[in-house]
Design an enzyme around this catalytic site. Sequence first.
Site, mmCIF file in Angstrom:
data_model
loop_
_atom_site.group_PDB
_atom_site.id
_atom_site.type_symbol
_atom_site.label_atom_id
_atom_site.label_comp_id
_atom_site.label_asym_id
_atom_site.label_seq_id
_atom_site.Cartn_x
_atom_site.Cartn_y
_atom_site.Cartn_z
ATOM 1 C CB VAL A 68 -1.005 0.054 1.185
ATOM 2 C CG1 VAL A 68 -2.069 -1.003 1.050
ATOM 3 C CG2 VAL A 68 -0.279 -0.017 2.524
ATOM 4 C CB SER A 143 -5.244 2.081 16.880
ATOM 5 O OG SER A 143 -4.876 1.457 18.104
ATOM 6 C CE1 TYR A 156 -0.615 0.035 14.927
ATOM 7 C CE2 TYR A 156 -1.534 0.889 16.978
ATOM 8 C CZ TYR A 156 -1.662 0.114 15.841
ATOM 9 O OH TYR A 156 -2.826 -0.584 15.614
ATOM 10 C CB ALA A 158 2.817 9.504 15.746
ATOM 11 C CE LYS A 160 -3.187 2.000 13.152
ATOM 12 N NZ LYS A 160 -3.816 1.494 11.916
ATOM 13 C CB ILE A 189 -8.735 -6.991 17.536
ATOM 14 C CG1 ILE A 189 -9.496 -5.669 17.724
ATOM 15 C CG2 ILE A 189 -9.545 -8.005 16.734
ATOM 16 C CD1 ILE A 189 -10.801 -5.760 18.470
#
Length: 254
Positions: A68, A143, A156, A158, A160, A189
């Site tokens: 991506v 998140s 992570y 920052a 999100k 999850i």
Amino acid sequence: MPLAAYDLTGRSAFITGSAGGIGRASAVLLAQAGATVHCVDRDEKGLLETQEMITRAGGAAHTHHLDVTDRSRLRDAVAAAGDLDILAAVAGIMHTSSVLDTTDEDLDRVLAVNFKGVLYACQEVARSMIARGAPGSLITMASGAVDAANPGLLCYSAAKAAVVQLTRTLATELGPRAIRVNAVAPGWIRTRMTAKHDAEQQDRTEAAMVRISPLGRVGEAEDVAHTVLHLASDASGFMTGQILRPNGGVAMPW
Ligand SMILES: NC(=O)c1ccc[n+]([C@@H]2O[C@H](COP(=O)([O-])OP(=O)(O)OC[C@H]3O[C@@H](n4cnc5c(N)ncnc54)[C@H](O)[C@@H]3O)[C@@H](O)[C@H]2O)c1
């Protein structure tokens, strides 16, 4: 389909990160609701497994094997997919390091996948929706990390947080074109991502999350997929710019 607002028959969805976890569960559920799903991931084997699960159940699925962070491959895949009504930008990675140990490479990699990968997918799919004058729903994957202070998760968290701001900004810009944009901010999850985190960090985050959840459990990928279905469907037709939190009640922001 007993509830017409959730019926996705005739709709087409582009779902990144659908070789496993939340993305796969979302692809399977949206296909069950009648959508043709375009499964996108860098994990080719997992993509084919997802496609097999969907087609075996009588659904329609196509695969696009790409990273991506590669905007031109993403653009080609969106063009190949044709008319799209739904995007779920789910692909993401987790990285753990203290702020003082974080390198430029760590930051660049996590921002590239978790933020730029979402931005590129939103841009390409939204342009295609606008070109055909069609309404649509863009769903981003934030998140629960955005609702807390998270030692070790600077990159992570920052990325999100940037996804949340992207979602709000896009919602205001695309609302007049009948394109809704919402974020999902799941709690803990059970997927490969969280299993790997607990194993690598020799952590007990899962056990801690069970303790603090009013529901006394962590989530399954299907819990998040149902939130994605809600946002993808006409059932959420008056929602845009929102963050939905399938998190077992571990955070309850206003
Ligand atoms: N599991 C959780 O507790 C949790 C909580 C909050 C948010 N999330 C978010 O949900 C999303 C899905 O996570 P998951 O738990 O299902 O993890 P997962 O590791 O099971 O799935 C992530 C998928 O993304 C794909 N992917 C990663 N980088 C990619 C890239 N550069 N190009 C294409 N595909 C790529 C992987 O191959 C994998 O199939 C992520 O964005 C994650 O940050 C997960």
